[in-house]
Design an enzyme around this catalytic site. Structure first.
Site: not given
Ligand code: G3H
Ligand code: 13P
Ligand code: ZN
Length: 306
Positions: A81, A180, A209, A211, A253
């Site tokens: 991701d 977030g 994203h 979502a 998510t």
């Molecule tokens: O898109 C962002 C995701 O929620 C990942 O968050 O970089 O803190 O693991 P993180």
């Molecule tokens: P949320 O913060 O809405 O769960 O989105 C997650 C996301 O887009 C991860 O790539």
């Molecule tokens: Zn994302």
């Protein structure tokens, strides 16, 4: 069964449903995701961010998830991701990821195209799918902080050119969500008009994203056991339905799972103040996450699509 995005997203677009991509960084979150997907016989995308990889170790997390994916009958994608570099995408592919996201959405259009193409060329040879992103989400994307005011919706014509020029397998678009728990100041709103325009021009499966639903019953659960998550607001189910009806086939998510985790840990520790067995504490978190993933799969419409 380990698959890539091309095995599941085109089918989702034809069938009018979306597949959830759920972020994990450990054993129990992954177990919860797979358990929910198995129960509802849904395909699923297990995603790890760069930070999650740094936290768990790439060999540990990739071996754990590919092993679990091979032992289940449902289709599972192991996906990177928001990969920020060619090198990280390559490293993930070397470790058995079946899908990577190259997120160069902060670069100018031409440079985004160039870097995405480079990743696509490498990934294709390894039968790995590639997601890319065009447009900017308000909120926090890994280390990058994009202020609300700078949020840029995806331009449909750019999206068409981008998809054609890069040959990516999935395309993340910006239509008003953000990462977030605090997504909307006022009434939640998505630019479904922009999504419709993009979907009319782009055949590549589209990704939403940011979502998470951030449902009040989940927030209340956290707050009932000492949390202070005030005014958190996510994307309502009705807007997810509209997005899916209009061409979104992958829904990301993470936040909802984090809230489920926190609710479970807080609940367990409050109810069992003298316990100190990590397995008991984390098992309750796993249960709450499973409930959250069951809810999301129903909303995305991928039940019985495995
Ligand atoms: O898109 C962002 C995701 O929620 C990942 O968050 O970089 O803190 O693991 P993180
Ligand atoms: P949320 O913060 O809405 O769960 O989105 C997650 C996301 O887009 C991860 O790539
Ligand atoms: Zn994302």
């Amino acid at each position: 069964m380990l698959v890539n995005l091309n095995d599941i997203l085109p089918k989702a677009r034809k069938g009018g449903y979306a597949v959830g991509a759920f972020n994990t960084s450990n054993l129990e979150i992954t177990q919860a995701i797979l358990e929910a997907a198995e129960e509802l016989r849904s395909p699923v995308i297990v995603a790890t961010s760069e930070k999650a990889i740094r936290y768990a170790g790439i060999a540990n997390i990739s071996q754990m998830i590919t092993g679990m994916a091979r032992r289940t009958k449902i289709p599972v994608v192991l996906h990177l991701d928001h990969g920020k570099s060619y090198e990280l995408c390559r490293e993930c592919i070397r470790h058995g990821y079946t899908s990577v996201m190259i997120d160069a959405s902060n670069l100018p259009f031409k440079e985004n195209v160039k870097l995405t193409r480079r990743v696509v060329r490498f990934a294709q040879k390894k039968r790995v799918s590639v997601e890319a992103e065009i447009g900017r989400l308000a909120g926090i994307e890994d280390d990058l902080n994009v202020k609300d005011s700078q949020a840029i919706y995806t331009d449909s014509d750019e999206a068409r050119r981008f998809a054609e020029d890069t040959g990516c397998d999935a395309l993340a678009v910006a239509i008003g969500t953000s990462h977030g728990a605090y997504k909307f100041k006022g009434r939640p709103k998505l630019r479904i008009d922009i999504l419709k325009e993009i979907a009319g021009l782009v055949k590549t499966p589209l990704v939403l994203h940011g979502a998470s639903g951030v449902k009040s019953r989940w927030i209340n659960h956290v707050n009932r056991y000492g949390g202070t998550m005030e005014q958190a607001r996510g994307v309502p189910d009705a807007l997810i339905h509209q997005a899916v009806e209009n061409g979104i086939t992958k829904v990301n998510t993470d936040t909802d799972l984090r809230i489920g985790f926190t609710a479970g840990v807080r609940e367990y520790l409050t109810n069992h103040p003298s316990d100190f067995d990590p397995r008991k504490i984390i098992a309750q978190a796993r249960k709450r996450i499973t409930d959250v993933v069951l809810d999301r799969i129903e909303v995305f419409g991928s039940r019985n699509r495995a």
